[in-house]
Write a protein that holds these residues in place. Structure first.
Motif, short mmCIF file in Angstrom:
data_model
loop_
_atom_site.label_atom_id
_atom_site.label_comp_id
_atom_site.label_asym_id
_atom_site.label_seq_id
_atom_site.Cartn_x
_atom_site.Cartn_y
_atom_site.Cartn_z
N LEU A 1 0.86 -1.19 0.00
CA LEU A 1 0.00 0.00 0.00
C LEU A 1 0.90 1.24 0.00
CD1 LEU A 1 -3.13 0.39 2.21
CD2 LEU A 1 -1.59 2.29 1.89
N GLU A 2 0.55 2.18 -0.82
CA GLU A 2 1.36 3.40 -0.90
C GLU A 2 0.44 4.60 -0.99
OE1 GLU A 2 4.08 3.36 -4.18
OE2 GLU A 2 5.59 4.44 -3.01
N ALA A 3 0.61 5.53 -0.06
CA ALA A 3 -0.17 6.77 -0.08
C ALA A 3 0.78 7.94 -0.25
CB ALA A 3 -0.94 6.92 1.23
N ARG A 4 0.46 8.82 -1.15
CA ARG A 4 1.33 9.96 -1.42
C ARG A 4 0.53 11.26 -1.32
NH1 ARG A 4 4.60 7.73 0.16
NH2 ARG A 4 6.14 6.39 -0.79
N ASN A 5 0.96 12.13 -0.42
CA ASN A 5 0.40 13.47 -0.28
C ASN A 5 -1.13 13.46 -0.20
OD1 ASN A 5 0.66 16.25 -0.01
ND2 ASN A 5 0.36 16.60 -2.19
N VAL A 6 -1.66 12.57 0.61
CA VAL A 6 -3.11 12.43 0.71
C VAL A 6 -3.69 13.56 1.56
CG1 VAL A 6 -4.99 11.00 1.59
CG2 VAL A 6 -3.08 9.95 0.34
N ARG A 7 -4.60 14.28 0.94
CA ARG A 7 -5.32 15.35 1.65
C ARG A 7 -6.80 15.04 1.62
NH1 ARG A 7 -5.97 20.12 0.38
NH2 ARG A 7 -5.70 19.94 -1.87
N LYS A 8 -7.49 15.38 2.69
CA LYS A 8 -8.93 15.20 2.71
C LYS A 8 -9.58 16.36 3.42
CE LYS A 8 -12.84 13.48 1.96
NZ LYS A 8 -13.33 13.50 0.57
N GLU A 9 -10.53 16.97 2.73
CA GLU A 9 -11.29 18.07 3.32
C GLU A 9 -12.77 17.74 3.28
OE1 GLU A 9 -10.21 21.29 0.79
OE2 GLU A 9 -8.14 21.37 1.50
N PHE A 10 -13.48 18.09 4.33
CA PHE A 10 -14.94 18.02 4.34
C PHE A 10 -15.43 19.45 4.39
CE2 PHE A 10 -13.74 13.88 6.18
CZ PHE A 10 -14.44 13.04 5.32
N GLY A 11 -15.89 19.97 3.27
CA GLY A 11 -16.25 21.38 3.22
C GLY A 11 -15.01 22.22 3.45
N ASP A 12 -15.09 23.10 4.44
CA ASP A 12 -13.94 23.95 4.75
C ASP A 12 -12.98 23.29 5.75
OD1 ASP A 12 -14.90 25.92 3.10
OD2 ASP A 12 -16.05 26.91 4.68
N ASP A 13 -13.38 22.13 6.27
CA ASP A 13 -12.57 21.50 7.30
C ASP A 13 -11.57 20.52 6.68
OD1 ASP A 13 -14.00 22.80 9.28
OD2 ASP A 13 -15.53 21.23 9.33
N GLY A 14 -10.30 20.78 6.91
CA GLY A 14 -9.27 19.86 6.46
C GLY A 14 -8.99 18.83 7.55
N VAL A 15 -9.09 17.55 7.20
CA VAL A 15 -8.87 16.49 8.17
C VAL A 15 -7.49 15.88 7.99
CG1 VAL A 15 -9.73 14.29 9.04
CG2 VAL A 15 -11.34 16.03 8.24
N LEU A 16 -7.09 15.68 6.75
CA LEU A 16 -5.76 15.15 6.43
C LEU A 16 -5.04 16.18 5.58
CD1 LEU A 16 -6.78 11.50 5.39
CD2 LEU A 16 -6.01 12.29 7.65
N ASP A 17 -3.77 16.38 5.88
CA ASP A 17 -3.04 17.41 5.15
C ASP A 17 -1.69 16.86 4.67
OD1 ASP A 17 -2.18 19.74 4.05
OD2 ASP A 17 -1.66 20.69 5.95
N GLY A 18 -1.74 16.11 3.60
CA GLY A 18 -0.51 15.63 2.98
C GLY A 18 0.12 14.44 3.68
N VAL A 19 -0.64 13.36 3.79
CA VAL A 19 -0.13 12.15 4.45
C VAL A 19 0.62 11.29 3.43
CG1 VAL A 19 -0.75 10.02 5.66
CG2 VAL A 19 -2.00 12.15 6.13
#
Lengths: 283, 296
Positions: free
Chosen positions: B8-26
């Protein structure tokens, strides 16, 4: 350890997953007292109020009263089915959305069509049972039914199927489109009530509508109801029974229209399930 | 799949819900046949990250691949996900829930019967899950998730709500899959779960703060000082420890600064007892998640 799918071919998987959703939906529906009340008891009670309080059948000749009761029983039977296809169906989706199960489903090799078809198959069986329950209450109060031909039951069931596919697709779209999923059920109940009243009690009392009532042979709930009335109630004269105008929806065009509703509903529901519930982020 | 290719490889994973950022570059890489434990405080996006890794949630940005294939294209064939509460339906029994998932996944096996037996749930399978405790639900969910014959398991807090006496049993059934060649990524905020891990990654919403073997992570923790009793305010200890002391029951523990000595802490602590102790996983958690970022 191999990662190749050693399981079933795609069609077999679709069947298995459809069965999974159907069985689970039936199990949850029959254990939900609120669903049983709104889908069976409420329409049956509504029917009893109508034939004993709202419609004076005491002065009617016996043959007319039994037909009026049967016509109303079919109307409220459709109301029950519509409640199942719209409200109960949307509640089943909302429960899975709100409890986070769609996040789980999206990580599984689930065919989205199987999700819809399984839930719908269960809802259809439940709706048929609800309709039969209301028709049974009708029979117990003197409603008279008579099959027009050997094809009457299959045609009435196909009409219900078409109505169901159309209504269930509306339920899926509501759950996908309404920002807070739990409000989708409230909207769905409102749609059921509006559909019932704005079409003259599912098309069995077109005379109560202010304008031209030709659309009762077009809109799906009224069309399916009137088709069922034509096939299972010995109406005789539709004008004297208050069912006209327009006349009975007996043309092939009416059947084709119902088939169109079924196809459009199925297509819309599968696309909405795939795009909104399985690829979107309804949370 | 080549031996060197990440599972498994994750690169620069970001996740936002609306204006809320939950993940910032994992960024995260998981190797074949390892157990990687993602540890982090509550509410820092561990479940969201795991859901992204499983394809259950689409990241706002970045890429995730499993066995070299984008996770969205894999379609859930290569992995099995446990989400807390994601499997149970209140009105269904444990057996009915298992029957449902058995039909959903073509790689589902009958292994769940062995696992529910090992975890002590076999006698409760006919009860509806609304009568289950949180621990019982985890037992069922873990048994079902591990019954899928997948090479990768993603487990969201599999021991949450489980009493300590059962944790080793949970670890044993997870190890059973690893012994068969599978790879496991699990989230947790319970230090005891570090016993299960080949590597531990400390994460917060900003990404992975530290990742290594448990021993290497413990080795990286500065000298831990334990302060018991005494009336001195924690502020008095601040100049000598990284960030600030952490309460651990009635005692305070801190990470000695490179330029400070234990005697400095003793002097600041007044009549308290001060001693150095071996770092625990809780210390490592506090250091990498809370203290180390302040130390940079």
């Amino acid at each position: 350890m191999s990662i190749e799918t050693r399981g079933l071919p795609p069609v077999g998987r679709l069947t298995e997953q459809t069965t999974a959703f159907a069985v689970r939906t039936l199990q949850t529906l029959r254990r939900n007292g609120a669903v049983l009340f709104w889908a069976v008891a409420f329409p049956a009670g509504f029917y009893l109020l109508s034939v004993y309080l709202f419609i004076d059948t005491s002065g009617m000749p016996e043959g007319v009263a039994s037909v009026v009761k049967a016509t109303n029983a079919v109307s409220y039977g459709t109301f029950a089915a519509l409640t199942v296809f719209l409200n109960t169906f949307s509640q089943s989706l909302v429960a899975d959305v709100e409890d986070g199960r769609y996040a789980q489903f999206r990580a599984l090799p689930v065919v989205p069509a199987a999700d819809f078809l399984g839930r719908f198959a269960a809802a259809y069986l439940f709706a048929v049972a609800a309709v039969l329950a209301v028709l049974g209450v009708g029979a117990a109060t003197g409603a008279e039914y008579a099959l027009r031909s050997a094809l009457s039951v299959p045609i009435a069931l196909l009409g219900l199927l078409a109505l169901g596919l159309f209504a269930a697709s509306v339920a899926v779209v509501l759950v996908a489109a309404v920002p807070d999923a739990k409000f989708a059920s409230i909207v769905a109940v409102s749609v059921v009530m509006l559909a019932f009243f704005l079409t003259g009690y599912n098309g069995v009392q077109p005379g109560m509508l202010a304008g031209a009532a030709d659309f009762v042979n077009v809109v799906p709930n009224a069309l399916a109801t009137r088709l069922a009335v034509h096939h299972v109630v010995p109406v005789g004269d539709w004008t004297r029974a208050g069912l006209a105008a327009p006349g009975a929806p007996t043309g092939t065009g009416h059947l084709a229209l119902l088939a169109g509703y079924a196809v459009a509903g199925l297509g819309l529901a599968v696309v909405a399930t795939r795009r909104s519930l399985y690829r979107g982020e309804v949370q | 799949m080549s031996a060197d290719q990440p599972v498994l490889e994750a690169r620069n994973v970001r996740k936002e819900f609306g204006d809320d950022g939950v993940l910032d570059g994992v960024d995260l890489t998981v190797s074949k046949n390892e157990v990687l434990l993602l540890m982090g405080p509550n509410g820092t996006g561990k479940t969201v990250l795991l859901s992204c890794l499983a394809g259950a949630i689409e990241p706002t940005d970045g890429s995730i691949s499993v066995f070299g294939t984008p996770v969205a294209e894999d379609g859930g064939h290569s992995l099995s996900l446990l989400l807390q509460g994601g499997a149970s339906v209140d009105t269904l029994s444990g057996s009915e829930t298992a029957a449902f998932y058995a039909r959903l996944h073509p790689e589902f096996t009958d292994r769940w019967r062995e696992y529910v037996d090992d975890l002590g749930l076999a006698g409760d399978l006919d009860k509806r899950t609304k009568h289950y405790s949180e621990g019982m639900k985890r037992k069922l969910e873990l048994s079902l998730a591990l019954s899928v014959d997948a090479p990768l398991y993603l487990l969201d807090e599999p021991t949450a709500g489980v009493d300590l006496s059962m944790v080793q049993s949970f670890h044993r059934v997870v190890r059973d899959r690893v012994d068969d060649g599978a790879t496991v990524v699990a989230t947790s905020h319970r230090p005891v779960d570090a016993d299960l891990a080949d590597r531990v990654a400390f994460v917060d919403g900003g990404g992975v703060l530290a990742v290594d073997t448990p021993d290497a992570l413990l080795d990286g923790v500065p000298t831990v000082v334990r302060v018991v009793g005494g009336a001195a305010a924690s502020d008095a200890l601040d100049p000598h420890v990284v960030s600030e002391p952490f309460y651990h029951g009635d005692e305070r523990r801190g990470f000695l600064r490179a330029d400070a000595t234990v005697d400095d802490v003793r002097a600041a602590a007044g009549d308290a007892t001060v001693e150095t102790v071996e770092p625990s996983y809780t210390d490592a958690f506090n250091y990498y998640v809370h203290a180390a970022p302040d130390d940079e």
